[in-house]
Design an enzyme around this catalytic site. Structure first.
Site, PDB file in Angstrom:
ATOM      1  N   GLU A   1       0.819  -1.215   0.000  1.00 34.82           N
ATOM      2  CA  GLU A   1       0.000   0.000   0.000  1.00 34.82           C
ATOM      3  C   GLU A   1       0.851   1.263   0.000  1.00 34.82           C
ATOM      4  OE1 GLU A   1       1.390  -0.601   3.922  1.00 34.82           O
ATOM      5  OE2 GLU A   1       0.269  -2.011   2.681  1.00 34.82           O
ATOM      6  N   ASP A   2       2.048   1.211   0.601  1.00 33.66           N
ATOM      7  CA  ASP A   2       2.893   2.396   0.681  1.00 33.66           C
ATOM      8  C   ASP A   2       3.308   2.888  -0.706  1.00 33.66           C
ATOM      9  OD1 ASP A   2       4.346   0.111   0.251  1.00 33.66           O
ATOM     10  OD2 ASP A   2       5.692   0.370   1.952  1.00 33.66           O
ATOM     11  N   TYR A   3       3.684   1.949  -1.586  1.00 35.14           N
ATOM     12  CA  TYR A   3       4.060   2.331  -2.951  1.00 35.14           C
ATOM     13  C   TYR A   3       2.883   2.940  -3.694  1.00 35.14           C
ATOM     14  CZ  TYR A   3       5.009   1.856  -7.931  1.00 35.14           C
ATOM     15  OH  TYR A   3       5.135   2.105  -9.274  1.00 35.14           O
TER      16      TYR A   3
END
Length: 459
Positions: free
Chosen positions: A301-303
């Site tokens: 999710e961070d990317y």
């Protein structure tokens, strides 16, 4: 020696020199005036790499390239591509080291006008350093913040650790959330949802439980966030707190060299390479993207936070202080499994990484450069390999010293041994990721589609 080796390299060198000159002139014209301390040494670092790509090569370069291409055989063409590829890796070393000197470890001034920060801490289980890590957030030097702790279950053994700290620091605004909210297949997103919905402040800091935060770390990230009106994502460069033992040194060396090199160079050149272990976002911008629930179908999710924000015209940056990972349960085998999991994620999200990932480390790239120069200009392979390895090792050692900003916790000889182990294991980690694409994270098993989306479990 190749028939066209010397003449081709001379033409390429001449043309490249002209392009570099044109790039420097264009950058100098485009860059606004800066302070004397930064304008001369780090001019290129302030210009996004994509602007340099707009430069048009001179006509004679294009004509010369066409003539060369008509005369090249396949082997020579592969050798030229290999030389250029590894030369670019050399440049990445220089960019990363220069950017680390420019960007990291600056003093931060207190500013009471900065907005409040809601710090979301998803926690699963505990280790011996959890108390120290969590306490570093209770003692952070920031004027307005709240701590939102997320647990899958009230029976989690880490709950008592947090409650103990809440009693010790009663003036800190801290809340507990249990059970999460199912909005997708990503368990971390599900765990954080109740805290995200109740967040009071315009800045959201998502921080993993294994992160130790410097007392001015939140201030540093918020200051970076408010440095530009379009800034919406600020991450800390992943690194590690000093710990005893070979396993901890192995982890620290990886983040101070191989990972740090790509992360710093990528951020310098304005690429999306955000990591979620310590990332701050503007809630308004994130809500514009659908909130964190919109990313519940992705494991990384961070990317995808970073990519979606970039697609909407927002900027991202790294803060001055690195993220200090401080887990007590690290081992070489578990860490290699972690790196293997990241490789699997990158392959699923960016399939073309298959062409680059196994070749970007020291020894594979050294072989490419050695055979390329041997074919193009007849140089012996062994001296090239030795010089390549010395350069790679020296740049990695320099970068880690820059990341550390102080004395390393191990000697240069120990660094060399750990560095060799890391470089020698890298190809095997990649092969394992290819042969076993299924991702196991904690107690969950995930299958990913191309693009990084989590596939529903099979019945």
């Amino acid at each position: 020696m190749c028939k066209y080796g010397k003449s081709n390299l001379a033409a390429v060198a001449s043309s490249t020199s002209s392009i570099i000159g044109a790039a420097a002139a264009a950058v100098a014209e485009a860059q606004p005036s800066a302070s004397p301390s930064t304008s001369s040494s780090f001019l290129l670092l302030e210009v996004p790499f994509r602007h340099l790509l707009r430069l048009q090569p001179p006509p004679y370069f294009i004509a010369g390239t066409r003539r060369m291409a008509a005369q090249l055989d396949v082997t020579t063409l592969i050798a030229i591509v290999g030389f250029v590829f590894v030369f670019c890796l050399y440049l990445i070393h220089i960019i990363a080291l220069s950017y680390s000197k420019y960007r990291l470890h600056h003093k931060v001034k207190e500013d009471s006008s900065l907005p409040g920060v809601s710090i979301i801490k998803p926690i699963v289980g505990k280790d011996n350093n959890l108390y120290e890590n969590i306490e570093s957030f209770f003692t952070t030097q920031y004027h307005k913040y709240e701590l939102l702790f997320c647990f899958n279950s009230s029976d989690d053994e880490a709950v008592e650790v947090v409650k103990c700290l809440m009693k010790k620091y009663p003036k800190v605004d801290a809340k507990l959330f249990f059970g999460g909210e199912t909005v997708g297949l990503n368990p971390k997103i599900n765990n954080m949802m109740p805290a995200y919905r109740s967040a009071l402040y315009p800045l959201i800091l998502v921080s993993d439980s294994g992160i130790f935060m410097r007392s001015d770390g939140v201030l540093d990230m918020a200051t970076t966030m408010m440095s530009h009106e379009k800034m919406a994502l600020v991450t800390q460069t992943p690194y590690c707190k000093d710990r005893e033992g070979f396993d901890a040194a192995f982890e620290q060396m990886y983040f101070g060299t191989s990972h740090g090199r790509i992360y710093l160079a990528g951020n310098c050149m304005d690429f999306v390479c955000s990591t979620g272990m310590s990332s701050m976002m503007k809630k308004e911008a994130l809500d514009e993207c659908g909130g964190i629930s919109n990313f519940g179908g992705y494991l990384a999710e961070d990317y995808f936070f970073g990519r979606e924000l970039a697609n909407r015209g927002y900027k991202s940056a790294i803060s001055s202080h690195p993220a200090l990972q401080n887990s007590s349960s690290v081992s070489v085998s578990s860490f290699l499994d972690r790196i293997c999991r990241w490789v699997k994620l990158r392959i699923a999200m960016l399939p073309h990484i298959l062409l680059v990932e196994p070749l970007q480390d020291c020894f594979p790239s050294g072989l490419i450069m050695a055979f390329s120069l041997n074919h193009l200009v007849g140089l012996n392979i062994m001296p090239i390999l030795i010089l390549h390895t010395i350069y790679w090792f020296s740049m990695d050692y320099s970068l880690m010293n820059s990341m550390q900003n102080g004395k390393l916790s191990f000697s240069p000889l120990q660094f060399m041994l750990i560095w060799l182990l890391r470089e020698l294991t890298a190809p095997f980690v990649f092969i394992k990721a290819l042969l076993q694409p299924t991702i196991q994270w904690r107690n969950n098993v995930f299958h990913l589609a191309w693009g990084g989306q989590i596939l529903p479990p099979k019945c």
